[in-house]
Design a protein around this motif. Structure first.
Motif, mmCIF file in Angstrom:
data_model
loop_
_atom_site.group_PDB
_atom_site.id
_atom_site.type_symbol
_atom_site.label_atom_id
_atom_site.label_comp_id
_atom_site.label_asym_id
_atom_site.label_seq_id
_atom_site.Cartn_x
_atom_site.Cartn_y
_atom_site.Cartn_z
ATOM 1 N N PRO A 149 23.575 -55.442 -81.734
ATOM 2 C CA PRO A 149 23.437 -53.846 -81.977
ATOM 3 C C PRO A 149 23.878 -53.914 -83.453
ATOM 4 C CG PRO A 149 25.672 -54.892 -80.949
ATOM 5 C CD PRO A 149 24.692 -55.892 -80.802
ATOM 6 N N THR A 150 23.076 -52.986 -84.240
ATOM 7 C CA THR A 150 23.258 -52.924 -85.708
ATOM 8 C C THR A 150 23.885 -51.429 -85.932
ATOM 9 O OG1 THR A 150 20.935 -52.005 -85.912
ATOM 10 C CG2 THR A 150 21.375 -54.462 -86.296
ATOM 11 N N ASN A 151 24.241 -50.743 -85.214
ATOM 12 C CA ASN A 151 25.214 -49.602 -85.391
ATOM 13 C C ASN A 151 26.226 -49.382 -84.196
ATOM 14 O OD1 ASN A 151 23.665 -47.849 -83.269
ATOM 15 N ND2 ASN A 151 22.226 -48.012 -84.692
ATOM 16 N N TRP A 152 27.140 -48.707 -84.257
ATOM 17 C CA TRP A 152 28.443 -48.628 -83.365
ATOM 18 C C TRP A 152 27.718 -47.920 -81.829
ATOM 19 C CZ3 TRP A 152 29.784 -44.083 -81.295
ATOM 20 C CH2 TRP A 152 29.888 -42.776 -82.130
ATOM 21 N N GLN A 153 26.965 -46.881 -82.352
ATOM 22 C CA GLN A 153 26.336 -46.083 -81.148
ATOM 23 C C GLN A 153 25.525 -47.331 -79.991
ATOM 24 O OE1 GLN A 153 25.881 -45.584 -84.074
ATOM 25 N NE2 GLN A 153 26.259 -43.295 -84.281
ATOM 26 N N ARG A 154 24.958 -48.371 -80.506
ATOM 27 C CA ARG A 154 24.407 -49.169 -79.487
ATOM 28 C C ARG A 154 25.501 -50.391 -79.037
ATOM 29 N NH1 ARG A 154 19.411 -47.525 -78.299
ATOM 30 N NH2 ARG A 154 18.010 -46.965 -80.093
ATOM 31 N N VAL A 284 12.372 -55.132 -92.993
ATOM 32 C CA VAL A 284 12.062 -55.641 -91.519
ATOM 33 C C VAL A 284 13.312 -56.011 -90.538
ATOM 34 C CG1 VAL A 284 10.720 -57.344 -90.035
ATOM 35 C CG2 VAL A 284 9.762 -56.289 -92.213
ATOM 36 N N ALA A 285 14.323 -56.919 -91.495
ATOM 37 C CA ALA A 285 15.261 -57.443 -90.840
ATOM 38 C C ALA A 285 16.284 -56.130 -90.479
ATOM 39 C CB ALA A 285 16.173 -58.258 -91.912
ATOM 40 N N ASN A 286 16.472 -55.470 -91.368
ATOM 41 C CA ASN A 286 17.233 -54.219 -91.333
ATOM 42 C C ASN A 286 16.817 -53.176 -90.073
ATOM 43 O OD1 ASN A 286 17.659 -51.051 -92.269
ATOM 44 N ND2 ASN A 286 19.478 -52.548 -92.795
ATOM 45 N N LYS A 287 15.713 -53.146 -89.711
ATOM 46 C CA LYS A 287 15.314 -52.268 -88.584
ATOM 47 C C LYS A 287 15.014 -52.981 -87.320
ATOM 48 C CE LYS A 287 11.632 -50.321 -90.816
ATOM 49 N NZ LYS A 287 10.757 -49.130 -91.550
ATOM 50 N N MET A 288 15.001 -54.425 -87.455
ATOM 51 C CA MET A 288 14.300 -54.994 -86.215
ATOM 52 C C MET A 288 14.928 -54.688 -84.970
ATOM 53 S SD MET A 288 13.231 -58.809 -86.114
ATOM 54 C CE MET A 288 14.668 -59.551 -86.444
ATOM 55 N N PHE A 289 16.224 -55.017 -84.807
ATOM 56 C CA PHE A 289 16.791 -54.917 -83.513
ATOM 57 C C PHE A 289 16.610 -53.404 -83.154
ATOM 58 C CE2 PHE A 289 19.161 -58.937 -84.560
ATOM 59 C CZ PHE A 289 18.228 -59.652 -83.903
ATOM 60 N N GLU A 290 17.054 -52.422 -83.931
ATOM 61 C CA GLU A 290 17.093 -51.060 -83.692
ATOM 62 C C GLU A 290 15.869 -50.412 -83.204
ATOM 63 O OE1 GLU A 290 19.725 -49.454 -83.189
ATOM 64 O OE2 GLU A 290 18.739 -47.168 -83.210
ATOM 65 N N THR A 291 14.715 -51.183 -83.937
ATOM 66 C CA THR A 291 13.293 -50.649 -83.371
ATOM 67 C C THR A 291 12.852 -51.038 -82.020
ATOM 68 O OG1 THR A 291 12.549 -50.606 -85.715
ATOM 69 C CG2 THR A 291 10.882 -50.483 -84.092
ATOM 70 N N MET A 292 13.460 -52.459 -81.888
ATOM 71 C CA MET A 292 13.299 -53.097 -80.382
ATOM 72 C C MET A 292 13.896 -52.226 -79.487
ATOM 73 S SD MET A 292 13.799 -57.001 -80.278
ATOM 74 C CE MET A 292 13.266 -58.057 -81.776
ATOM 75 N N ARG A 293 14.982 -51.809 -79.711
ATOM 76 C CA ARG A 293 15.745 -50.818 -78.682
ATOM 77 C C ARG A 293 14.979 -49.333 -78.425
ATOM 78 N NH1 ARG A 293 21.615 -52.048 -77.048
ATOM 79 N NH2 ARG A 293 21.849 -54.180 -77.436
ATOM 80 N N LYS A 294 14.646 -48.892 -79.587
ATOM 81 C CA LYS A 294 13.637 -47.395 -79.653
ATOM 82 C C LYS A 294 12.539 -47.882 -78.658
ATOM 83 C CE LYS A 294 15.519 -45.107 -83.260
ATOM 84 N NZ LYS A 294 15.451 -45.137 -84.797
ATOM 85 N N LEU A 295 11.850 -48.807 -79.132
ATOM 86 C CA LEU A 295 10.392 -48.941 -78.778
ATOM 87 C C LEU A 295 10.364 -49.372 -76.924
ATOM 88 C CD1 LEU A 295 8.407 -51.237 -81.073
ATOM 89 C CD2 LEU A 295 8.259 -48.768 -80.600
ATOM 90 N N GLU A 296 11.462 -49.919 -76.445
ATOM 91 C CA GLU A 296 11.573 -50.285 -75.120
ATOM 92 C C GLU A 296 11.808 -48.914 -74.608
ATOM 93 O OE1 GLU A 296 15.045 -53.133 -74.575
ATOM 94 O OE2 GLU A 296 16.343 -50.982 -74.731
ATOM 95 N N THR A 297 12.270 -48.058 -74.932
ATOM 96 C CA THR A 297 12.500 -46.876 -74.220
ATOM 97 C C THR A 297 11.400 -45.740 -74.148
ATOM 98 O OG1 THR A 297 13.300 -45.330 -75.859
ATOM 99 C CG2 THR A 297 14.858 -46.542 -75.027
ATOM 100 N N GLN A 298 10.310 -45.904 -74.980
ATOM 101 C CA GLN A 298 9.222 -45.169 -75.458
ATOM 102 C C GLN A 298 7.788 -45.925 -74.768
ATOM 103 O OE1 GLN A 298 9.304 -44.540 -79.500
ATOM 104 N NE2 GLN A 298 11.099 -43.420 -79.536
ATOM 105 N N TYR A 299 7.833 -47.144 -74.638
ATOM 106 C CA TYR A 299 6.611 -47.940 -74.367
ATOM 107 C C TYR A 299 6.906 -48.816 -73.265
ATOM 108 C CZ TYR A 299 5.088 -45.533 -78.481
ATOM 109 O OH TYR A 299 4.808 -44.692 -79.777
ATOM 110 N N ASP A 300 5.866 -49.478 -72.621
ATOM 111 C CA ASP A 300 6.127 -50.292 -71.723
ATOM 112 C C ASP A 300 5.511 -51.874 -71.875
ATOM 113 O OD1 ASP A 300 3.526 -49.893 -70.944
ATOM 114 O OD2 ASP A 300 3.837 -48.989 -68.903
ATOM 115 N N PHE A 301 5.150 -52.069 -73.320
ATOM 116 C CA PHE A 301 4.603 -53.280 -73.685
ATOM 117 C C PHE A 301 4.554 -53.232 -75.186
ATOM 118 C CE2 PHE A 301 2.076 -56.781 -74.068
ATOM 119 C CZ PHE A 301 2.247 -57.435 -72.873
ATOM 120 N N ILE A 302 5.269 -54.261 -75.702
ATOM 121 C CA ILE A 302 5.131 -54.346 -77.145
ATOM 122 C C ILE A 302 4.326 -55.497 -77.678
ATOM 123 C CG2 ILE A 302 6.770 -54.829 -79.222
ATOM 124 C CD1 ILE A 302 9.261 -53.741 -77.451
#
Ligand code: TXA
Ligand code: MG
Length: 334
Positions: A149-154, A284-302
Motif C-alpha cells: 500500500p502506498t496510501n492509507w486508504q489501501r 513508474v515506481a511511484n504509481k506502480m502498486f497503486e496502478t496494479m490495485r486499480k487495474l485489477e478492479t477494471q480488467y481481468d488480465f494485465i
C-alpha cells in the motif's frame, strides 16, 4: 476490532505511541510504502504481525528506528562499509542487514543471525517512531502477497478491523520498498530499491552486486515468495515489441478476457485498452502498486511491458521496478 484512524497531531501521535508500547499493531506511512508497526521488544506484538498479514513466519522483519544511535543497541560488528552507509546515506529508502545483538529475537529475524534495520527518510515516519520510543518492526502493511500500500486508504482496504490503528499520512513518495543491503559480509543488495547499486558502488569504492535469484535461499528468505501480485493474471513483455503485445492482447480478447496493456507509450496500440506505466523510473515506481490495485478492479488480465532500453530503466529505481514487475507476474513472460 475497531481500527482507529489517526492523524499527525500531538494527541494522535501520543495515542499511536502508547498503542505500540502496549503491544498493539499500528500502520504508518514511510517514503517507500506504508508499514505495519509493532514493538520490536515485545514478541507477542511482533507475532500479531504475521497473523494480520497472513504472512509465513519464516520471512524476517525489518526493525525501524528514528535515531542512528539505536543501531548500536540492536546490531554489532559494524564494518567500515556499514559505517559509511550509516553516516552518509541514512536516513533513506534503504535497509541495512548487520549481525544482530541478543536483544533482537529470533522471531523477528526468522532464526537468522542478522537483523535488518531501516531509518526512514519520511518526516512522518520518524515522528511516529519517535512517539513509539522503541524499535518498531514493520513489514509492508498489505495482506501477504498483495501489492504494497502506498496510501492509507489501501491500508484500510487490507487491514481494517485487524489492527488497532492506522496513521493517515501522506501518500508515499518513492512507491517501492527500500533497497535491502547486506552489510554483514561483503556488501550485496538482496532487494533492489530506489538507492541503486551504482550509487552504493561509487560510495563504497567497490562493486556492489544485486542478488537476483528469487529461487535461491540466500540471506533474504522474503524474496522467495510470490509478491506484489494483483488479483488477476499478469504477464510481462520485456522488449517493447508493440506488434507482439497487440497480438497477445487480441488473443486474450478472443479467449473472452477483458485485458489491458500497461505500457511505456499507450498511444501506439491502435485504440486497444492501454494504460501508461510512467515517464521515468521515479514516476513508474511511484504509481506502480497503486496502478496494479486499480487495474485489477477494471480488467481481468494485465499485459505489462517494461524494457531495459526504455528511459524508465535508466535511473536509480529502474532495477527495483523491474524486480517488482517480474515478481508481480510470477515470472510469466511473453
Ligand atoms: O521499504 C520498506 O522496507 C518497507 C517499509 C515499511 O519500511 N518494509 C518492507 O518490509 O518492505 P517487508 O517485510 O515487506 O520486507 C522485508 C524484506 C524481506 O525481503 C526480508 O526477507 C528482508 O527484508 N529481510 C529482513 N530481515 C532480513 C535479514 N536478517 N537478512 C536478510 N534479509 C532480511
Ligand atoms: Mg512486503
Amino acid at each position: 476490532m475497531k481500527t482507529k484512524y489517526l492523524h499527525f497531531n500531538e494527541r494522535d501521535l501520543d495515542t499511536a505511541g502508547r498503542l505500540i508500547r502496549k503491544g498493539e499493531l499500528v500502520a504508518f506511512p514511510t517514503e517507500t510504502v506504508y508499514g505495519l508497526g509493532a514493538n520490536a521488544l515485545d514478541l507477542q506484538a511482533v507475532s500479531k504481525t504475521y497473523a494480520a498479514k497472513g504472512r509465513p513466519s519464516d520471512n524476517p522483519l525489518i526493525v525501524h528506528i528514528y535515531d542512528k544511535s539505536q543501531i548500536y543497541d540492536i546490531a554489532e560488528q559494524i564494518s567500515d562499509d556499514a559505517r559509511k552507509v550509516i553516516d552518509d546515506v541514512m536516513p533513506a529508502p534503504i535497509t541495512i542487514v548487520l549481525p544482530k545483538r541478543a536483544v533482537i529475537s529470533d522471531t523477528i529475524t526468522a532464526g537468522l543471525p542478522t537483523v535488518a534495520i531501516r531509518m526512514p527518510l519520511s518526516e512522518e515516519a520518524r515522528q511516529f517512531l519517535r512517539a513509539a520510543g522503541v524499535p518498531v518492526t514493520a513489514p509492508s502493511a498489505n495482506i501477504s502477497g498483495r501489492p504494497s500500500p502506498t496510501n492509507w486508504q489501501r491500508v484500510k482496504e487490507d487491514m481494517d478491523g485487524k489492527i488497532s490503528a492506522v496513521m493517515c499520512g501522506e501518500p508515499c513518495r518513492v512507491g517501492i520498498e527500500s533497497t535491502v543491503l547486506d552489510l554483514s559480509d561483503e556488501p550485496r543488495i538482496l532487494r533492489p530499491g530506489a538507492v541503486s547499486a551504482e550509487y552504493l558502488s561509487r560510495l563504497l569504492g567497490k562493486q556492489v552486486y544485486v542478488l537476483n535469484d528469487p529461487t535461491s535461499k540466500v540471506n533474504s528468505p522474503g524474496i522467495r515468495y510470490r509478491h506484489y501480485a494483483p488479483k488477476v493474471p499478469m504477464v510481462l513483455e520485456q522488449n517493447d515489441d508493440v506488434e507482439k503485445l497487440c497480438r497477445y492482447f487480441d488473443e486474450k480478447t478472443a479467449e473472452g478476457y477483458h485485458p489491458v496493456l500497461w505500457v511505456h507509450e499507450p498511444l501506439r496500440f491502435g485504440g486497444r485498452n492501454a494504460v501508461e506505466m510512467g515517464l521515468d523510473d521515479g514516476d513508474v515506481a511511484n504509481k506502480m502498486f497503486e496502478t496494479m490495485r486499480k487495474l485489477e478492479t477494471q480488467y481481468d488480465f494485465i499485459i505489462a511491458s517494461f524494457c531495459r532500453r526504455s528511459p524508465c530503466y535508466d535511473g536509480p529505481a529502474g532495477q527495483g521496478v523491474e524486480d517488482r514487475l517480474i515478481r508481480a507476474c510470477g515470472h510469466t513472460f511473453i
